[in-house]
Design an enzyme around this catalytic site. Structure first.
Site, PDB file in Angstrom:
ATOM      1  NE  ARG A  43       9.103   1.402   7.794  1.00 47.27           N
ATOM      2  CZ  ARG A  43       8.216   1.922   8.613  1.00 47.27           C
ATOM      3  NH1 ARG A  43       7.607   3.045   8.297  1.00 47.27           N
ATOM      4  NH2 ARG A  43       7.916   1.320   9.743  1.00 47.27           N
ATOM      5  CG  ASP A 152      -4.458   6.609   6.250  1.00 44.66           C
ATOM      6  OD1 ASP A 152      -4.429   6.411   7.475  1.00 44.66           O
ATOM      7  OD2 ASP A 152      -3.425   6.570   5.535  1.00 44.66           O
TER       8      ASP A 152
END
Length: 280
Positions: A43, A152
């Site tokens: 990632r 978030d």
């Protein structure tokens, strides 16, 4: 010693992974077990390439420097997975409609305020599902002081959620009646939320393990599939903070594999496997 195994490229060392673990824990309370070493490399190395940096170590030095603060947010975001869908874990929305909205509606109709919180809203399917559930049981909600806080840590997904636009493949999970009532086609096979429902959600960027610039209490909080990233101490601290933000009789909804181990200390009682109520 350089790690030349499949756990990463030749510039990715055990020390680098340990640095990632420290940053993730410090900045977001994320606990990365050693088993995530390969996943972290796959990632994060994409960000290294996109920025054109020479090595993994150079990237880690950058995100820890004052000039790398914007990239630090992106770094934390790539370590977490945003998997969501409309009306995921349908029992929560059924419970919300039956046990939360009637009381919220009565309070709002009497001139009070009604607040709900989607504490890890990702790309928005959860808060929009909450909004549809509210409107289904309280059709005039948008004309009262009723709001859904949707937060978030990832600013990119928050911005996406705020558009209220989703591809057809995703909105198929919404019952046809609700889709016709709350959405409209907007070209390219996409649909967007329209009308009064758009006044309910308020989208904000928020790190759950930092300070919360939030006032007041909530009738219900959805915090699902988030604490799986945290160690036990961080997890229990978050449960206590969320419980403190619930009004008496309010509900906390957690993920299907999560539980509040300290429910008594939080003043919560478990009313279903993933649903907790504050007080009696």
């Amino acid at each position: 010693m350089m790690d030349m195994t499949s756990a990463g490229g030749p510039d990715y060392t055990d020390a680098d992974f340990q640095t990632v673990q420290r940053i993730a824990q410090k900045e977001a309370g994320i606990c990365l077990p050693d088993s995530k070493k390969t996943l972290v490399y796959s990632r994060v190395s994409r960000r290294v390439r996109e920025l054109g940096l020479a090595s993994f170590r150079t990237y880690l030095d950058f995100v820890q420097a004052p000039e790398g603060q914007d990239e630090l947010e992106k770094f934390i975001c790539v370590l977490t997975t945003n998997v969501t869908s409309f009306f995921r874990e349908k029992n929560h929305f059924t419970h919300l409609k039956e046990f939360v909205v009637p009381r919220l509606a009565a309070k709002a109709r009497a001139g009070g305020r009604g607040r709900l919180w989607s504490a890890a809203c990702s790309t928005g399917q959860e808060p929009w599902s909450i909004a549809m559930s509210v409107m289904a049981a309280f059709p005039e909600a948008s004309s009262h002081d009723v709001r859904i806080l949707a937060t978030d840590i990832n600013s990119d997904v928050v911005a996406q959620a705020a558009t209220g636009i989703y591809p057809e493949a995703e909105v198929e999970a919404i019952p046809a009646g609700k889709r016709a009532q709350f959405m409209e086609p907007c070209g390219g096979g996409d649909f967007r939320f329209t009308g009064g429902i758009c006044r309910l959600p308020a989208f904000r960027v928020l790190n759950l393990n930092a300070d919360w610039p939030i006032k007041g209490s909530f009738s219900a909080i959805f915090c699902r599939n988030v604490v799986i990233y945290f160690d036990e101490a961080t997890r229990e601290r978050l449960w206590r903070r969320l419980a403190d933000r619930l009004e008496e009789g309010g509900f906390l909804y957690v993920g299907h594999s999560e539980r509040v181990a300290s429910k008594s200390e939080c003043g919560l009682e478990q009313v279903a496997p993933t649903i907790y109520r504050k007080g009696h």
